[in-house]
Design an enzyme around this catalytic site. Structure first.
Site, PDB file in Angstrom:
ATOM      1  N   GLU A 100       0.844  -1.197   0.000  1.00 14.13           N
ATOM      2  CA  GLU A 100       0.000   0.000   0.000  1.00 14.13           C
ATOM      3  C   GLU A 100       0.881   1.249   0.000  1.00 14.13           C
ATOM      4  O   GLU A 100       1.920   1.270   0.659  1.00 14.13           O
ATOM      5  CB  GLU A 100      -0.873  -0.029   1.271  1.00 14.13           C
ATOM      6  N   ASP A 102       0.356   5.431   0.523  1.00 12.08           N
ATOM      7  CA  ASP A 102      -0.690   6.349   0.998  1.00 12.08           C
ATOM      8  C   ASP A 102      -0.347   7.823   0.949  1.00 12.08           C
ATOM      9  O   ASP A 102       0.766   8.215   1.307  1.00 12.08           O
ATOM     10  CB  ASP A 102      -0.986   6.115   2.494  1.00 12.08           C
ATOM     11  N   GLU A 104      -2.609  10.718   3.045  1.00 12.14           N
ATOM     12  CA  GLU A 104      -3.804  10.975   3.856  1.00 12.14           C
ATOM     13  C   GLU A 104      -3.741  12.427   4.295  1.00 12.14           C
ATOM     14  O   GLU A 104      -2.686  12.908   4.697  1.00 12.14           O
ATOM     15  CB  GLU A 104      -3.862  10.060   5.079  1.00 12.14           C
ATOM     16  N   ASN A 127       4.219   1.224   9.217  1.00 11.22           N
ATOM     17  CA  ASN A 127       5.094   1.885  10.201  1.00 11.22           C
ATOM     18  C   ASN A 127       6.176   2.734   9.535  1.00 11.22           C
ATOM     19  O   ASN A 127       7.304   2.784  10.007  1.00 11.22           O
ATOM     20  CB  ASN A 127       5.765   0.867  11.136  1.00 11.22           C
ATOM     21  N   GLU A 129       5.695   6.166   8.493  1.00  9.72           N
ATOM     22  CA  GLU A 129       5.013   7.443   8.314  1.00  9.72           C
ATOM     23  C   GLU A 129       5.987   8.604   8.127  1.00  9.72           C
ATOM     24  O   GLU A 129       7.006   8.686   8.815  1.00  9.72           O
ATOM     25  CB  GLU A 129       4.129   7.758   9.535  1.00  9.72           C
TER      26      GLU A 129
END
Ligand SMILES: *[C@@H]1O[C@H](CO)[C@@H](O)[C@H](O)[C@H]1NC(C)=O
Ligand SMILES: *[C@@H]1O[C@H](CO)[C@@H](O)[C@H](O)[C@H]1NC(C)=O
Ligand SMILES: *[C@@H]1O[C@H](CO)[C@@H](O)[C@H](O)[C@H]1NC(C)=O
Length: 290
Positions: A100, A102, A104, A127, A129
């Site tokens: 995945e 991302d 956001e 994990n 980020e």
């Protein structure tokens, strides 16, 4: 003469139809997977709005699956008091060991900055980020959020500036998303248990509904046609433009742009969070991140 005129009219309307198909992205390429009453598509499929109200959020996903290429979307985030809302835009495979990538967007109270939150999962493990403040007001106009993904790296672009790179270090044992088909998704949802100031600020339902607007979805990516796509989509051919050396590494100008974003707008980097990882940093953190 009459027939000629008729033919002309037919040709004209055909080309008009063609024009509308160019922009027919959301009708043609996506389906609603959540809260159909809160999704709207208009303008020949060119425009999309996703709404969160006190009943439901909403979401869409691409019909097709992809492996490598570029996913591009213009988004205008929820204006005003968007605290507690998250607008997500990501590529994802399915299953426990999914990959995945991302974007956001974490809302905020009026006048306070959104957070652009990014992450990448490989084989079900995230994990990773990194967070940024936008250098513009993401609610005032549409901005270009693009995920570029090929066998050598993933790049997150905001208005053409690379903000993050995840390199393929598979050769030294770090899993890389290069074997699973992914769809692109977007949704808006209530995340007031964590999104704004770590969950301190709750959604103010008096400000509902919360609406994110979208246009110009572009899926310039390798269509997944089963496991044979793992090799086909990675093959270094002219048709697979994403495998061109041009896209294998950031150029110097792009490295400078990314350094500018990181120096001025990055607010969280998992690779600097020694407390969290108790000194045992994820292996890619010890390697170049560009
Ligand atoms: C939800 O919002 C609508 C429209 O603002 C309002 O009329 C209704 O009372 C709300 N429902 C709940 C359960 O808060
Ligand atoms: C959006 O950004 C991508 C990546 O930089 C770029 O290729 C594309 O042309 C941009 N699209 C628009 C509409 O500006
Ligand atoms: C919201 O604003 C506060 C105060 O400026 C800031 O600390 C926070 O990072 C902002 N963003 C989010 C999503 O919490």
């Amino acid at each position: 003469m009459k027939n000629f005129k008729l033919l002309f009219l037919v040709l004209m309307s055909l080309s008009a139809l063609d024009q509308s198909l160019v922009g027919a992205n959301f009708y043609k390429s996506t389906v609603c997977n959540w809260g159909p009453q809160n999704t709207a598509i208009w303008g020949n499929g060119f425009n999309l709005a996703l709404k969160l109200d006190n009943i439901s959020g909403s979401g869409i996903q691409t019909k097709k699956q992809f492996l490598f290429g570029s996913i591009e979307l213009l988004i205008k985030l929820v204006p005003g008091n968007s605290a507690g809302t998250v607008t997500a835009y990501y590529m994802s495979a399915t299953g426990e060991k999914h990959d995945e990538t991302d974007f956001e967007f974490l809302g905020n109270v009026s006048g306070q900055p959104y957070i652009i939150h990014t992450n990448v999962y490989t084989q079900g493990v995230g994990n990773r980020e990194q967070q940024f403040y936008p250098w513009f007001d993401p609610t005032a106009d549409f901005h270009n959020y693009t995920i570029h993904w090929n066998p050598t790296h993933i790049v997150w672009f905001v208005d053409g500036l690379p903000i993050r790179v995840f390199r393929n270090y598979e050769s030294i044992g770090i899993a890389y998303p290069n074997k699973q088909a992914m769809r692109a998704y977007s949704s808006i949802w209530n995340a007031d248990n964590w999104a704004t100031r770590g969950g301190l600020v709750k959604i103010d339902w008096n400000s509902a509904p919360f609406v994110a607007r979208y246009k110009t979805l572009k899926l310039r990516a390798c269509k997944w046609a089963g496991p044979s796509s793992i090799n086909k989509c990675a093959a270094n051919t002219a048709a697979n433009w994403w495998t061109s050396p041009l896209y294998g590494r950031l150029n110097f100008a792009q490295m400078g742009q990314m350094a500018w974003v990181k120096n001025n707008y990055m607010i969280y980097d998992y690779c600097k969070d020694t407390k969290r990882f108790k000194g045992l940093m994820p292996p890619e953190c010890l390697l170049p991140q560009y």
